[in-house]
Write an enzyme that holds these catalytic residues in place. Structure first.
Site, PDB file in Angstrom:
ATOM      1  CG  ASP A  89      -2.857   4.943  -7.395  1.00 57.51           C
ATOM      2  OD1 ASP A  89      -3.553   5.361  -6.450  1.00 57.51           O
ATOM      3  OD2 ASP A  89      -3.205   4.033  -8.161  1.00 57.51           O
ATOM      4  CE  LYS A  91      -5.755   3.167  -4.880  1.00 59.84           C
ATOM      5  NZ  LYS A  91      -4.629   2.861  -5.788  1.00 59.84           N
ATOM      6  CG  PHE A  92      -1.308   9.954   1.353  1.00 63.21           C
ATOM      7  CD1 PHE A  92      -0.124   9.638   2.023  1.00 63.21           C
ATOM      8  CD2 PHE A  92      -1.223  10.601   0.131  1.00 63.21           C
ATOM      9  CE1 PHE A  92       1.113   9.971   1.476  1.00 63.21           C
ATOM     10  CE2 PHE A  92       0.002  10.940  -0.420  1.00 63.21           C
ATOM     11  CZ  PHE A  92       1.171  10.624   0.258  1.00 63.21           C
ATOM     12  CB  ILE A  95      -4.358  10.954  11.872  1.00 63.09           C
ATOM     13  CG1 ILE A  95      -2.907  10.610  12.245  1.00 63.09           C
ATOM     14  CG2 ILE A  95      -5.346  10.000  12.541  1.00 63.09           C
ATOM     15  CD1 ILE A  95      -2.564  10.934  13.697  1.00 63.09           C
ATOM     16  CB  THR A  98       0.307   9.715  10.058  1.00 63.43           C
ATOM     17  OG1 THR A  98       0.308   9.608  11.480  1.00 63.43           O
ATOM     18  CG2 THR A  98       1.064   8.548   9.454  1.00 63.43           C
ATOM     19  CE1 TYR A 209      -8.534  -3.245 -16.172  1.00 61.07           C
ATOM     20  CE2 TYR A 209      -9.003  -5.603 -16.170  1.00 61.07           C
ATOM     21  CZ  TYR A 209      -8.137  -4.550 -15.931  1.00 61.07           C
ATOM     22  OH  TYR A 209      -6.874  -4.802 -15.455  1.00 61.07           O
ATOM     23  NE  ARG A 228      -3.453  -5.444 -14.532  1.00 62.77           N
ATOM     24  CZ  ARG A 228      -4.201  -6.078 -13.646  1.00 62.77           C
ATOM     25  NH1 ARG A 228      -3.979  -7.367 -13.407  1.00 62.77           N
ATOM     26  NH2 ARG A 228      -5.155  -5.449 -12.994  1.00 62.77           N
TER      27      ARG A 228
HETATM   28  N1  5IU Z   1      -6.711   1.543  -9.328  1.00 58.92           N
HETATM   29  C1  5IU Z   1      -7.711   0.720  -9.794  1.00 58.92           C
HETATM   30  N2  5IU Z   1      -8.990   0.872  -9.326  1.00 58.92           N
HETATM   31  C2  5IU Z   1      -9.331   1.795  -8.409  1.00 58.92           C
HETATM   32  C3  5IU Z   1      -8.281   2.632  -7.935  1.00 58.92           C
HETATM   33  C4  5IU Z   1      -7.006   2.491  -8.408  1.00 58.92           C
HETATM   34  O1  5IU Z   1      -7.482  -0.135 -10.633  1.00 58.92           O
HETATM   35  O2  5IU Z   1     -10.494   1.911  -8.034  1.00 58.92           O
HETATM   36  I1  5IU Z   1      -8.699   4.034  -6.598  1.00 58.92           I
HETATM   37  C5  5IU Z   1      -5.319   1.464  -9.821  1.00 58.92           C
HETATM   38  C6  5IU Z   1      -4.627   0.157  -9.610  1.00 58.92           C
HETATM   39  C7  5IU Z   1      -3.690   0.075 -10.773  1.00 58.92           C
HETATM   40  C8  5IU Z   1      -4.418   0.799 -11.894  1.00 58.92           C
HETATM   41  O3  5IU Z   1      -2.513   0.819 -10.464  1.00 58.92           O
HETATM   42  O4  5IU Z   1      -5.305   1.715 -11.237  1.00 58.92           O
HETATM   43  C9  5IU Z   1      -5.217  -0.084 -12.835  1.00 58.92           C
HETATM   44  O5  5IU Z   1      -4.370  -0.974 -13.508  1.00 58.92           O
HETATM   45  P1  5IU Z   1      -4.885  -1.990 -14.634  1.00 58.92           P
HETATM   46  O6  5IU Z   1      -5.441  -1.137 -15.792  1.00 58.92           O
HETATM   47  O7  5IU Z   1      -3.654  -2.736 -15.008  1.00 58.92           O
HETATM   48  O8  5IU Z   1      -5.944  -2.856 -14.019  1.00 58.92           O
END
Ligand code: 5IU
Length: 256
Positions: A89, A91-92, A95, A98, A209, A228
């Site tokens: 995850d 999230k690049f 540009i 890079t 959530y 979590r």
């Molecule tokens: N995550 C988010 N929301 C988003 C994006 C990514 O929660 O919009 I894009 C990631 C952050 C974390 C995981 O790594 O998803 C969610 O974790 P929890 O279920 O513990 O909140």
């Protein structure tokens, strides 16, 4: 009529997207685990115990305090053993030139092991082109961030629509979206949704959530990403099994 995961596999240009749809169908799980822990052994233990329940394991490699390259070999062995894909995850958001280096190089060499990565479209399509140069020949897949779960984020409906348009230009490398709701009826896009727990809830840092039922049935998501909700539970394995069953039953319900 909604198509099954197996039917949708037939529409994919990207081989990894096809593989993922087939994996979900064969393993009967549309659950992804967000393994947000800061220690390699903890992550490997989660991957080993929860691996049988998931189709995708999502990592944040840069939060591991004790990362060593050998950790990657161990994680890959578990991905093979339990048949899940690894999604970094990252999230690049820079540009093209890079992000290509960030993806292929540095200490993490993400392109070597992550089946899936994601990117913000904020920089424009160069970010996709740069990543594709490093990942396409390795049969990797890219998810674009179309929407976020966090409060007050700046990803407006217009931004999401432009993200979809950008994805269409690169449909051999882009496999789908991180989103809260489906953006189009094209069957080849995979929608993965974070911000999922068993009850509608918030944390104290802006996370919001929705339930698995809302994500899959109302919003048209394909894969729920749970962090979590599982890893902070007393018994993470049985909690993962609970999420898995709810997510799969809801998918079956969505087909009828
Ligand atoms: N995550 C988010 N929301 C988003 C994006 C990514 O929660 O919009 I894009 C990631 C952050 C974390 C995981 O790594 O998803 C969610 O974790 P929890 O279920 O513990 O909140």
């Amino acid at each position: 009529m909604k198509l099954s995961y197996a039917d949708r596999a037939k529409h994919c240009k990207n081989p990894l997207a096809k593989h993922l749809f087939q994996l979900i169908e064969n393993k009967k799980t549309n659950l992804a685990l967000s393994a947000d822990v800061t220690n390699c052994d903890k992550l490997l233990s989660l991957a080993n115990t929860i691996g049988p329940e998931i189709s995708v394991l999502k990592t944040h490699i840069d939060i591991l305090d004790d990362f060593t390259p050998s950790f990657i070999n161990e994680l890959q062995k578990l991905a093979e053993k339990h048949q899940f894909l690894i999604f970094e995850d990252r999230k690049f958001a820079d540009i093209g030139n890079t992000v290509k280096h960030q993806y292929a190089g540095g200490i993490y060499q993400i392109a070597e092991w992550a089946h899936i990565v994601n990117a913000h479209t904020l920089p424009g399509s160069g970010v996709i082109q740069g990543l594709a140069e490093a990942g396409k020949d390795k049969q990797r897949g890219l998810l674009l961030l179309a929407q976020m779960s966090s409060a007050n984020n700046l990803l407006t409906p217009d931004y999401s629509k432009k993200t979809l348009e950008m994805a269409r230009e690169f449909d051999e490398f882009v496999i789908g979206f991180i989103a809260q709701t489906k953006l189009s009826d094209e069957p080849h896009w995979i929608y993965m949704t974070p911000g999922v727990q068993l009850s509608e809830n918030k944390d104290n840092l802006g996370q919001q959530y929705i339930t698995p039922q809302k994500a899959i049935l109302e919003n048209g998501s394909d894969i729920i990403i749970v962090g979590r909700g599982i890893i902070a539970a007393k018994d993470p394995v049985s909690e993962a099994q609970k999420y898995r069953k709810i997510a799969w039953d809801t998918y079956l319900q969505s087909l009828t």
